[in-house]
Every structure is written in structure tokens, then in C-alpha cells.
Motif scaffolding. Sequence first.
Motif, PDB file in Angstrom:
ATOM      1  N   HIS A  16      24.401  51.867  20.564  1.00 31.63           N
ATOM      2  CA  HIS A  16      24.117  50.437  20.468  1.00 31.63           C
ATOM      3  C   HIS A  16      24.348  49.758  21.818  1.00 31.63           C
ATOM      4  O   HIS A  16      23.578  48.883  22.242  1.00 31.63           O
ATOM      5  CB  HIS A  16      24.993  49.804  19.388  1.00 31.63           C
ATOM      6  N   ALA A  17      25.408  50.183  22.506  1.00 30.30           N
ATOM      7  CA  ALA A  17      25.686  49.622  23.828  1.00 30.30           C
ATOM      8  C   ALA A  17      24.545  49.938  24.797  1.00 30.30           C
ATOM      9  O   ALA A  17      24.092  49.062  25.552  1.00 30.30           O
ATOM     10  CB  ALA A  17      26.999  50.182  24.366  1.00 30.30           C
ATOM     11  N   LYS A  40      22.860  40.668  21.916  1.00 30.41           N
ATOM     12  CA  LYS A  40      23.532  41.163  20.708  1.00 30.41           C
ATOM     13  C   LYS A  40      23.326  40.194  19.551  1.00 30.41           C
ATOM     14  O   LYS A  40      23.023  40.611  18.420  1.00 30.41           O
ATOM     15  CB  LYS A  40      25.034  41.349  20.981  1.00 30.41           C
ATOM     16  N   MET A  41      23.476  38.905  19.795  1.00 28.08           N
ATOM     17  CA  MET A  41      23.296  37.905  18.746  1.00 28.08           C
ATOM     18  C   MET A  41      21.843  37.846  18.271  1.00 28.08           C
ATOM     19  O   MET A  41      21.565  37.711  17.076  1.00 28.08           O
ATOM     20  CB  MET A  41      23.735  36.537  19.255  1.00 28.08           C
ATOM     21  N   LEU A  42      20.911  37.977  19.202  1.00 25.12           N
ATOM     22  CA  LEU A  42      19.493  37.932  18.840  1.00 25.12           C
ATOM     23  C   LEU A  42      19.087  39.105  17.948  1.00 25.12           C
ATOM     24  O   LEU A  42      18.269  38.955  17.044  1.00 25.12           O
ATOM     25  CB  LEU A  42      18.621  37.950  20.108  1.00 25.12           C
ATOM     26  N   THR A  43      19.662  40.270  18.217  1.00 30.02           N
ATOM     27  CA  THR A  43      19.189  41.486  17.549  1.00 30.02           C
ATOM     28  C   THR A  43      20.035  41.912  16.356  1.00 30.02           C
ATOM     29  O   THR A  43      19.593  42.736  15.555  1.00 30.02           O
ATOM     30  CB  THR A  43      19.147  42.653  18.553  1.00 30.02           C
ATOM     31  N   GLY A  44      21.262  41.370  16.222  1.00 31.36           N
ATOM     32  CA  GLY A  44      22.082  41.808  15.094  1.00 31.36           C
ATOM     33  C   GLY A  44      23.300  40.960  14.824  1.00 31.36           C
ATOM     34  O   GLY A  44      24.192  41.364  14.079  1.00 31.36           O
ATOM     35  N   LEU A  45      23.348  39.768  15.428  1.00 31.91           N
ATOM     36  CA  LEU A  45      24.515  38.881  15.264  1.00 31.91           C
ATOM     37  C   LEU A  45      25.782  39.587  15.710  1.00 31.91           C
ATOM     38  O   LEU A  45      25.875  39.994  16.851  1.00 31.91           O
ATOM     39  CB  LEU A  45      24.599  38.378  13.820  1.00 31.91           C
ATOM     40  N   THR A  46      26.740  39.785  14.825  1.00 32.58           N
ATOM     41  CA  THR A  46      28.044  40.318  15.233  1.00 32.58           C
ATOM     42  C   THR A  46      28.221  41.748  14.735  1.00 32.58           C
ATOM     43  O   THR A  46      27.396  42.284  14.006  1.00 32.58           O
ATOM     44  CB  THR A  46      29.172  39.434  14.678  1.00 32.58           C
ATOM     45  N   THR A  47      29.337  42.338  15.142  1.00 35.40           N
ATOM     46  CA  THR A  47      29.698  43.681  14.683  1.00 35.40           C
ATOM     47  C   THR A  47      30.763  43.573  13.589  1.00 35.40           C
ATOM     48  O   THR A  47      31.296  42.498  13.326  1.00 35.40           O
ATOM     49  CB  THR A  47      30.205  44.523  15.866  1.00 35.40           C
ATOM     50  N   GLY A  94      32.919  33.671   7.728  1.00 36.10           N
ATOM     51  CA  GLY A  94      31.930  33.645   8.804  1.00 36.10           C
ATOM     52  C   GLY A  94      31.533  35.051   9.222  1.00 36.10           C
ATOM     53  O   GLY A  94      31.807  36.038   8.534  1.00 36.10           O
ATOM     54  N   TYR A  95      30.871  35.155  10.358  1.00 33.96           N
ATOM     55  CA  TYR A  95      30.407  36.443  10.864  1.00 33.96           C
ATOM     56  C   TYR A  95      31.405  37.098  11.813  1.00 33.96           C
ATOM     57  O   TYR A  95      31.193  38.219  12.239  1.00 33.96           O
ATOM     58  CB  TYR A  95      29.070  36.257  11.594  1.00 33.96           C
TER      59      TYR A  95
END
Length: 482
Positions: free
Chosen positions: A198-199, A354-361, A160-161
Motif C-alpha cells: 500500500h505504501a 491516501k484520503m482520496l483512495t481509501g480514507l484512513t487505515t 469517526g474514521y
Amino acid sequence: MEVAQHASFLHSTSEWPQLQLERGRQTSLVEQIVEQVTHLVYQNDLIVGAKMPSVRQFAKCNAISTFTVVESYERLITLGLLCSRRGSGYFVSKPAGLPVATAQAELPNSLDALNPDLYSGVSSALPAGSGWLPPEWYGDDILLDAVRQSMRIPTQRLRGYGNALGFTSLRQHLARHLSAELFAVDAEQILLTHGATHAFDLILRTLCKPGDTVFVENPGYSNLLSLIRHYGCHPVGIRRNRDGLDLDDLLAKALQHPPKLMFVNTVLHNPLGTSLSQAQAHRLLALAEQFDFWLVEDDIYRELCPRPEPSLAAMDGLRRVVRVGSFSKTLSPTLRVGSVCAAAPLISELLRVKMLTGLTTSEINERAVLHAISSRLYRRMLDKLKRQLDISRNASMNLLLEAGLTPLAEPRGGMFISAGWDHSAVTASDIAEQALQFRILLAPNDFFTLTPDPQPWFRFNIAYSNTAELLAFFRSVRHSSL
């Protein structure tokens, strides 16, 4: 100062070029030799490992005494530019702060705060204005071992992510540490990011809309100014100087332009290196309450601080303070792991963005950070790093003063000193462009200010600023431009 350059001397000491030595100058022959040989090394005209002429050969070629050559070589050894091998002679060595040239190690065509070349770390130029520390200062063992351990991620974790908030074990570790050191926080109040920038991006996207006023420190973090403008917001600078944040200036501007939020470096301000006093922190929080705006505390330098300093997040309890942390200064900027601590409702909103722009880290990067900061060696490494910073700060301060530059403030620790002149016929940017020709990367004042500053000054990274090359360059600039 013109220096004769012949590529053939890289391979044959018999064809060593005659240096341009002037006996009538105030600068001694030894100092002139050190300056010119240093220049040749940093220009890569003298490559690492090249054999230097013998003392007699050097003396004969330049018509000077062997005693002068011996003293010059000894000074160059002290600077880390030469080493001696018993029975073999003198050889060029790699001084601290000199990157190894690579096929990609080209200089940027021009200076720009967002020029990707300034962040690559592969340029062969002296990174005197950079924002990172030499990798060897951290110690190879802790970081390399952490990266190896992170690659042992269980197979099922690759399907998964990962956790959208970030690797759970790292967030739990951060929560325990912050709760013990600064303020009570739960792991669910921590969101992991791809570094501090990013934050900041997530916070601006979540809390602001085009046309909002955002307060920033002036001078302040260069990328932040561009980011605020990118989202159509209006940045307003609040003066920051040797005494801290000008809160009277903040009050006057808040009455004219009520802000949505403000970004502030409480501890070891970039680029001045100063910290807010307890009284200033209290008044800042009172003003944020009075005018109802968020405070985003850029707290990425706290672990480099040699003494306890105020924490807005601790004093406020995360009611209207959002704390941003990062490991780019204490481990490596390559890992790209940062964090946001905030009240639970705001974390939920930040997570959605965060999820909208890049999902997870990256869980692999976050696992590496956890392994490193959980190591028994981490605290020892931080103590060693702070001692090294203290030594380098004193040496760099002395060099800048010797070059005729005046510090804007007395740093309380950390990586940076900002210094310049009261008067100059040229701008800091012009001087920085000139420095590129000498393979020196400077960070001029317009990287950090909202409005033009008539006083030319630069941010110096103390890890790379105690070099004869930098001293020679600023002496020449001062002689020709001031």
C-alpha cells in the motif's frame, strides 16, 4: 518414482500399500522409505493422527528387515513426520511447515505472482516459496494478547474514521524507536498504511505519472513490477547479485533513461537475502543526487537482520529518501500495518492521496501492533526468531546443496535463499508447475525478474524448505531434466 496409493490404508494398517522399493538403486532402502512416506504425508494420503503399521507388519508387507524399518521410523520421527507413543505404536504427526488441510485448501490452478491463492495461506501444499513465516515461530502469547487488547478501543473512537495519518500513539512509538536506532524523525513525518505494498502504491500515485521511468532491482520484489506497469510507468531493472547493487549498471541506465525514482532493498534483499555495503549506499545516494531522483528504501526486513546494516534514510536524513516499513515479517501479515517515513511536505501529499483512495487505515490493527511492539516480550521474541532463522537457513542451505542446487548469493540473514542450476532443459516456471502436482508451492525466477533468465532458479523460504519432500522432488527433477 511411482508410489502405490490406496485410500483404505488411512484407516487400516493391515492394508498398508507396498512401497516401490528398488534394491539396485544408489539410494538406500531407508532413504527410499523416508522419501515415499514423506510424499504420502504431504499428499494427505497419510493423514495426521493415522496409525502406522507395526515394525513387523511394515517389514513383512515390503519384504525388508525389521532393522531397516526401525531406522526409517527413527528418521521420520526426527523429521517430525512420525511420533511414537509408548505401548501404542507409531503415528503420523504434523511436521513444521505442513499446513493443516481445510475444505478451502485447494491448490492454485496455475502459478502467477499475483494469484490470490498464493497469499491465502490455507493451501495444504508445502509453501516452499512463500513470503511468510510459520505463526508458531512468533509465539502465540504476544500476538493474541495484542489483538485482544486492541479490541478494547474506547467507544468514542468508533464514531469517526480515526486519524488520517494513522494511530497517533503508534506513530509516536515508531518515531522514538527510529530516532534512537537510525535517524531523527518526528511522528508527523510518519504515515501509516495497509502494509508495504500500500505504501508503494501511494508513493507511485503521488510522485509518478504515466511514462515516467522507475528503477527497480533485478531481481526484485515481484508485486512491485506489476504495480509500476499498472500506473503506466516504465520499469528499468538494475542488476542485483551476490555482490550487491551493480552501480555501474545504474549509472549507464540513468544516462539513457533518467528515472523519477528507484525502489531498493538496502537490507536483506528479497529474493537474494543480501545487504548493501556502506560504500555502495554512499555511491547510490550520490547517483540519486546527480540524477535528481527519489530513493524509496524498502526496509521491512531490518529487524530480522543479525547485525547492523546501512540505512539510506539515516545517511540522507529523509531529503530524497522515503523509508517504507512493515510488521508483516515480525508479527503477522494478517495485521496489514506498514509505514512511510518522509520529509514533511511529501507526507502531506501522500496523506492527500491516501484520503482520496481509501480514507484512513485500521486503528484496531494499529493498536494491536502498538501493544505487541511495546511488550517486554517483543525484543525477546525477535531474538528467538533470528536464532530460529539462522538454524533453518543452515539446514535449508545444506538440503539445497544436497539436491544439486547452487545458491545465487550468500544470505546475510532473513527468510530467503535463492538457488538454482546453471543448465536445464526446462524453465523454472515449468518446474514450479510440475511441483504443484506434488503439492509443493515454488516461487520461480520469473516472479522476480524483468527479463527472462536462462538459468532456472527459485526463491526458497527457509522456514519451509528443510523437508524430505522438497529434497525428493528436486532430486527427481535433476535426474530427469538436467
